[in-house]
Design an enzyme around this catalytic site. Structure first.
Site, PDB file in Angstrom:
ATOM      1  N   LYS A 167      -6.004   5.514   3.576  1.00 45.14           N
ATOM      2  CA  LYS A 167      -5.604   6.396   2.468  1.00 45.14           C
ATOM      3  C   LYS A 167      -6.570   6.126   1.334  1.00 45.14           C
ATOM      4  O   LYS A 167      -6.627   5.028   0.786  1.00 45.14           O
ATOM      5  CB  LYS A 167      -4.160   6.090   2.048  1.00 45.14           C
ATOM      6  CG  LYS A 167      -3.411   7.281   1.479  1.00 45.14           C
ATOM      7  CD  LYS A 167      -3.872   7.705   0.101  1.00 45.14           C
ATOM      8  CE  LYS A 167      -3.391   6.765  -0.977  1.00 45.14           C
ATOM      9  NZ  LYS A 167      -3.960   7.112  -2.309  1.00 45.14           N
ATOM     10  N   GLY A 218      -6.328  -3.345  -4.515  1.00 43.59           N
ATOM     11  CA  GLY A 218      -6.000  -2.589  -5.719  1.00 43.59           C
ATOM     12  C   GLY A 218      -5.374  -3.508  -6.745  1.00 43.59           C
ATOM     13  O   GLY A 218      -5.585  -4.722  -6.719  1.00 43.59           O
ATOM     14  N   SER A 219      -4.575  -2.936  -7.602  1.00 45.68           N
ATOM     15  CA  SER A 219      -4.022  -3.717  -8.713  1.00 45.68           C
ATOM     16  C   SER A 219      -2.886  -4.627  -8.235  1.00 45.68           C
ATOM     17  O   SER A 219      -2.207  -4.332  -7.246  1.00 45.68           O
ATOM     18  CB  SER A 219      -3.510  -2.776  -9.793  1.00 45.68           C
ATOM     19  OG  SER A 219      -2.473  -1.981  -9.277  1.00 45.68           O
ATOM     20  N   THR A 222       0.501  -2.716  -8.086  1.00 48.86           N
ATOM     21  CA  THR A 222       0.747  -1.952  -6.858  1.00 48.86           C
ATOM     22  C   THR A 222       0.934  -2.899  -5.676  1.00 48.86           C
ATOM     23  O   THR A 222       1.742  -2.641  -4.785  1.00 48.86           O
ATOM     24  CB  THR A 222      -0.423  -0.970  -6.590  1.00 48.86           C
ATOM     25  OG1 THR A 222      -0.608  -0.177  -7.753  1.00 48.86           O
ATOM     26  CG2 THR A 222      -0.128  -0.070  -5.416  1.00 48.86           C
ATOM     27  N   GLY A 223       0.213  -4.014  -5.689  1.00 49.82           N
ATOM     28  CA  GLY A 223       0.359  -4.998  -4.614  1.00 49.82           C
ATOM     29  C   GLY A 223       1.797  -5.481  -4.485  1.00 49.82           C
ATOM     30  O   GLY A 223       2.311  -5.644  -3.372  1.00 49.82           O
ATOM     31  N   GLU A 240      -5.565  -7.764  -1.508  1.00 50.53           N
ATOM     32  CA  GLU A 240      -6.731  -8.158  -2.324  1.00 50.53           C
ATOM     33  C   GLU A 240      -6.521  -7.512  -3.682  1.00 50.53           C
ATOM     34  O   GLU A 240      -6.654  -6.293  -3.819  1.00 50.53           O
ATOM     35  CB  GLU A 240      -8.030  -7.652  -1.693  1.00 50.53           C
ATOM     36  CG  GLU A 240      -8.413  -8.345  -0.403  1.00 50.53           C
ATOM     37  CD  GLU A 240      -8.978  -9.732  -0.601  1.00 50.53           C
ATOM     38  OE1 GLU A 240      -9.259 -10.132  -1.747  1.00 50.53           O
ATOM     39  OE2 GLU A 240      -9.138 -10.442   0.410  1.00 50.53           O
ATOM     40  N   CYS A 274     -13.522  -6.304  -8.774  1.00 45.54           N
ATOM     41  CA  CYS A 274     -12.494  -7.342  -8.886  1.00 45.54           C
ATOM     42  C   CYS A 274     -13.105  -8.693  -9.209  1.00 45.54           C
ATOM     43  O   CYS A 274     -12.530  -9.467  -9.972  1.00 45.54           O
ATOM     44  CB  CYS A 274     -11.693  -7.408  -7.591  1.00 45.54           C
ATOM     45  SG  CYS A 274     -12.717  -7.561  -6.130  1.00 45.54           S
ATOM     46  N   GLU A 370      -7.188  -8.350 -17.449  1.00 47.37           N
ATOM     47  CA  GLU A 370      -8.358  -7.830 -16.735  1.00 47.37           C
ATOM     48  C   GLU A 370      -8.655  -6.421 -17.233  1.00 47.37           C
ATOM     49  O   GLU A 370      -8.028  -5.462 -16.777  1.00 47.37           O
ATOM     50  CB  GLU A 370      -8.040  -7.798 -15.231  1.00 47.37           C
ATOM     51  CG  GLU A 370      -9.193  -7.363 -14.380  1.00 47.37           C
ATOM     52  CD  GLU A 370      -8.777  -6.976 -12.963  1.00 47.37           C
ATOM     53  OE1 GLU A 370      -7.646  -6.493 -12.767  1.00 47.37           O
ATOM     54  OE2 GLU A 370      -9.610  -7.124 -12.063  1.00 47.37           O
TER      55      GLU A 370
END
Ligand code: NAD
Length: 470
Positions: A167, A218-219, A222-223, A240, A274, A370
């Protein structure tokens, strides 16, 4: 319009979404916006393709992965044009992502072999350890390195014998969709499926009961949602996530030598990586000189659309991130002294000038959080034990680096950092053969190296009793 790859066929889907040019803020293309039915179709195709792909062996899978890498190289100019159009990044960066990173991971993982291991053999039994593919892998990709991160997941997943549904990120679908069109005749139908769509399509895919594993970059926010969504079906998950990498400049560092790479690894991809330097700790004795050098470099850099041959740095990739970076800029001006950049101006698009901020410290948002944009806080320190403690005092632990002339001494300091990767006199040195682990809230389930293949394989012991005399 570029199409999704589902079960070996190209699909326009039933609804569309706009693709925005970050250099203008204007829509310039449209792509399919995957519905729940599209997600179902992709997962069903991946599930159907799994047994044959699982059983075809490493040699066949290597041949396909190599052909995929070759196809990227054969179409590299067209793919680079699309990547520049959707990210605004300079051409050399687009080429690096495609020619070095994406193909590098496909070729590396294709070359790996996993053989059963003999654990015990005696008069009574023979015990072997096998590693077997899991089934359908869902790969959820962010916008900052869309093709590299897709390939970084596709390569180990497919090499291990799994089938994949990718996706793409909502704001960077184009290059990956085009890659799917190119790969449609190379990859057996259903082994690789590529969907473009919003966060809802990602959530539907992650929750799907026929998905065996989720790999997400991703962030951290969201993780957490993805980990929770994996719980009901107890899916395996690799995360990650974000980073807030510290770099420490030791008192014996030669500014003439280290300033250029520190600058490059702080502002690479306009800070949207990242694992670039996000907190720069400089020893008191070098602090003013380092700040001045970095500010001069930032002021001398050309910020422009990647379609401009002279561009060195591109825009922030999307409006939501741009708004976030603008908020950090305001905080930087309030909390510290901005010595380069800082002012947005009135140019269209999502351009943010390379910004260097001095006289800031922990407790300020641009140090503790970040920004994921081109803002570098430079922080003063005077004691090594103290700076190591400060570098480690972050919920993130992705990368870190130490810079100095005495390399052995710098390596000793680096070994005290708690991040997944630590580098000496370099930063963010990615290599497909080298694991890229994440610690603490930067994630878990390593990518890179042979260790990056194991999360796509389930362990099985085969324990055979030997016939006994009498
Ligand atoms: P994001 O978390 O907003 O989105 C990433 C992907 O997740 C997108 O494809 C999005 O559509 C999808 N998504 C969003 N909500 C979802 C949900 N509920 N369920 C399933 N999928 C969902 O991240 P982003 O803004 O695209 O990327 C920036 C972040 O990624 C930064 O924090 C950065 O540090 C991190 N990042 C980490 C690494 C790494 O390797 N650790 C690499 C690149 C980026």
């Amino acid at each position: 319009m570029h199409k999704m790859l589902i079960g070996g066929s190209l699909s326009a889907g039933s609804r569309t979404m706009d693709v925005i040019d970050p250099c203008t803020g204007q829509g310039f293309d449209q792509v399919p916006d995957a519905t729940a039915d599209d997600v179902d179709a992709a997962v069903a195709a991946a599930r159907a393709a799994f047994p044959a792909w699982r059983d075809c062996g490493f040699g066949k899978r290597e041949a396909v992965l190599k052909e995929m890498a070759d196809a990227i190289m054969a179409n590299i100019e067209e793919l680079a044009d699309l990547l520049i159009a959707e990210t605004g990044r300079p051409r050399d960066l687009a080429m690096f992502e495609l020619a070095h990173l994406a193909t590098g991971y496909l070729n590396y993982y294709g070359s790996l072999r996993i053989e059963p291991e003999l654990i015990v053999e005696d008069d009574t039994r023979r015990v072997e350890l096998h590693r077997k593919p899991l089934g359908v892998v869902a790969a959820i990709v962010p916008w900052n390195a869309p093709v590299f991160i897709a390939c970084n997941k596709i390569a180990p997943a497919m090499a291990a014998g799994n089938t994949v549904v990718v996706k793409t990120a909502p704001s960077t679908p184009l290059t990956t969709l085009r890659l799917g069109e190119i790969l449609a005749d190379i990859v057996p139908p259903g082994v690789l499926n590529i969907l473009s769509g919003g966060n809802d399509a990602g959530a539907t895919l992650v929750a799907h009961e026929d998905v065996a594993k989720v790999t997400f970059t991703g962030s951290s926010e969201t993780g957490r949602k993805i980990m929770a969504a994996c719980a009901p079906t107890l899916k395996r998950v690799t995360l990650e996530l974000g980073g807030n990498d510290a770099a420490i400049v030791l008192p014996d560092a030669d500014i003439q030598q280290v300033a250029a790479p520190i600058f490059a690894f702080s502002f690479f991809n306009s800070g949207q990586v990242c694992a670039v330097i996000k907190r720069l700790y400089v020893h008191d004795s070098l602090y003013d000189a380092m700040c001045d050098t970095l500010a001069t470099m930032a002021k001398g850099s050309k910020l422009a659309s990647g379609t401009d041959a002279d561009a060195q740095f591109g825009p922030v990739q999307n409006k939501a991130q741009y708004d976030k970076v603008c908020r950090y800029l305001e905080q930087a001006k309030r909390d510290g002294k901005v010595i380069a950049g800082g002012e947005i101006g009135d140019r269209p698009g999502y351009f943010v000038p390379l910004t260097v901020v001095r006289d800031v410290a922990e407790g300020h948002a641009i140090v503790d959080e970040e920004p994921f944009g081109p803002i570098l806080p430079v922080i003063r320190y005077s004691d090594i034990d103290d700076v190591v403690e400060r570098a480690n005092a972050s919920p993130f632990a992705l990368g870190g680096s130490v810079w100095g002339s005495d390399v052995a001494a710098a390596a000793k300091v680096a070994a005290r950092l708690e991040s997944g990767s630590v580098w000496v006199n370099q930063h963010c040195a990615l290599d497909p053969a080298v694991p890229f682990p994440a610690n603490r809230q930067s994630g878990f389930g390593v990518e890179g190296g042979i260790e990056g293949l194991y999360p796509y394989l389930a362990l099985q012991t085969l324990n055979i009793a030997k016939p006994q005399a009498g």
